[in-house]
Design a protein around this motif. Sequence first.
Motif, PDB file in Angstrom:
ATOM      1  N   GLU A  13       0.829  -1.198   0.000  1.00  0.00           N
ATOM      2  CA  GLU A  13       0.000   0.000   0.000  1.00  0.00           C
ATOM      3  C   GLU A  13       0.871   1.258   0.000  1.00  0.00           C
ATOM      4  O   GLU A  13       1.893   1.317   0.677  1.00  0.00           O
ATOM      5  CB  GLU A  13      -0.901   0.019   1.236  1.00  0.00           C
ATOM      6  N   TYR A  14       0.433   2.252  -0.750  1.00  0.00           N
ATOM      7  CA  TYR A  14       1.069   3.563  -0.772  1.00  0.00           C
ATOM      8  C   TYR A  14       0.197   4.504   0.058  1.00  0.00           C
ATOM      9  O   TYR A  14      -0.881   4.906  -0.387  1.00  0.00           O
ATOM     10  CB  TYR A  14       1.208   4.087  -2.195  1.00  0.00           C
ATOM     11  N   ARG A  15       0.641   4.846   1.255  1.00  0.00           N
ATOM     12  CA  ARG A  15      -0.179   5.654   2.157  1.00  0.00           C
ATOM     13  C   ARG A  15       0.440   7.040   2.359  1.00  0.00           C
ATOM     14  O   ARG A  15       1.605   7.166   2.738  1.00  0.00           O
ATOM     15  CB  ARG A  15      -0.332   4.960   3.515  1.00  0.00           C
ATOM     16  N   THR A  16      -0.376   8.070   2.131  1.00  0.00           N
ATOM     17  CA  THR A  16       0.113   9.444   2.212  1.00  0.00           C
ATOM     18  C   THR A  16      -1.000  10.369   2.695  1.00  0.00           C
ATOM     19  O   THR A  16      -2.149  10.237   2.260  1.00  0.00           O
ATOM     20  CB  THR A  16       0.594   9.945   0.829  1.00  0.00           C
ATOM     21  N   THR A  58      -2.302  -0.208  -4.882  1.00  0.00           N
ATOM     22  CA  THR A  58      -3.190   0.164  -3.786  1.00  0.00           C
ATOM     23  C   THR A  58      -2.691   1.470  -3.202  1.00  0.00           C
ATOM     24  O   THR A  58      -1.686   1.509  -2.495  1.00  0.00           O
ATOM     25  CB  THR A  58      -3.211  -0.927  -2.689  1.00  0.00           C
ATOM     26  N   ILE A  59      -3.372   2.560  -3.542  1.00  0.00           N
ATOM     27  CA  ILE A  59      -2.920   3.900  -3.160  1.00  0.00           C
ATOM     28  C   ILE A  59      -3.931   4.531  -2.219  1.00  0.00           C
ATOM     29  O   ILE A  59      -5.121   4.592  -2.512  1.00  0.00           O
ATOM     30  CB  ILE A  59      -2.729   4.793  -4.410  1.00  0.00           C
ATOM     31  N   VAL A  60      -3.449   4.972  -1.062  1.00  0.00           N
ATOM     32  CA  VAL A  60      -4.297   5.645  -0.081  1.00  0.00           C
ATOM     33  C   VAL A  60      -3.725   7.045   0.129  1.00  0.00           C
ATOM     34  O   VAL A  60      -2.863   7.262   0.983  1.00  0.00           O
ATOM     35  CB  VAL A  60      -4.335   4.871   1.254  1.00  0.00           C
ATOM     36  N   VAL A  61      -4.180   7.995  -0.694  1.00  0.00           N
ATOM     37  CA  VAL A  61      -3.771   9.390  -0.557  1.00  0.00           C
ATOM     38  C   VAL A  61      -4.980  10.158  -0.013  1.00  0.00           C
ATOM     39  O   VAL A  61      -5.975  10.328  -0.698  1.00  0.00           O
ATOM     40  CB  VAL A  61      -3.321   9.992  -1.896  1.00  0.00           C
ATOM     41  N   VAL A  62      -4.879  10.573   1.234  1.00  0.00           N
ATOM     42  CA  VAL A  62      -6.009  11.210   1.910  1.00  0.00           C
ATOM     43  C   VAL A  62      -5.721  12.691   2.088  1.00  0.00           C
ATOM     44  O   VAL A  62      -4.714  13.073   2.693  1.00  0.00           O
ATOM     45  CB  VAL A  62      -6.271  10.543   3.280  1.00  0.00           C
TER      46      VAL A  62
END
Length: 248
Positions: A153-156, A184-188
């Motif tokens: 996962e890419y979390r930012t 799977t990118i989680v850019v919030v």
Amino acid sequence: MLELIKLFLEKIDFLAIAEALRKRKNRQGAARLHLILVQAYEIIEIYSILLNELRSALDSHQRIDDQHRFSLNPSYISSLLERQASNLQVMETLTMDMMDELRILDNQFAESYRSLLPGKFSILFEAQGLLAGGRLPLVESSPQHFPVSVKGEYRTLWFTHEAPNEDRKQIEKYLYGWNGKEKTIVVVNIHDGDIFFIELKRYFEEEDPLKRLSEIKELTENYRDILLKSFSIEDLLSEIGKVRRHYN
């Protein structure tokens, strides 16, 4: 992100480098080592401020109907991240120049040192790009594969003054290097509401950035002790002006 910085600092063998420079009475090298330490303290200070601000935002968060109330200035956080990007760039440059210094002193020693960090400098460059864009990488567990986690996962967290109106999915596709495969990118973004605070809470609880920052502080204090035992204040400061002008 903190784990990446910790790994980078761990690979700087202060004791061996300081001893090599001391034996050769290389004051310019000692000054450069001193600046690396100063830069490490700057990175720690900015991260301490960032974590305090984010913790305050999480603790003060209230949801009243459809409104989110919390204490955080996204423009200020973005400016801190930009400063941190600059800090990493200076740290990288200082260390690369230190490698050149070591190569002159002892090529075999320099090659052994360089082999400790295969490909890590490109990772630092990638980290700088994310920070400069107001994005805080949340991956802490696998610096070898930064910015992807062990779960793939890419979390930012992304800080902007206004809510972004561009096609975020299109941007995310290329943000971490498009290779034709879905990621799977989680850019919030800070304007995303509940999901931002859910991800922020997960970061503090699962990644424990405060503990990681404490470990970096301890590592840096050990380096400070080594430096002060190896060189006099005169040794460290006599060439500091010449070295500092080079980086300004």
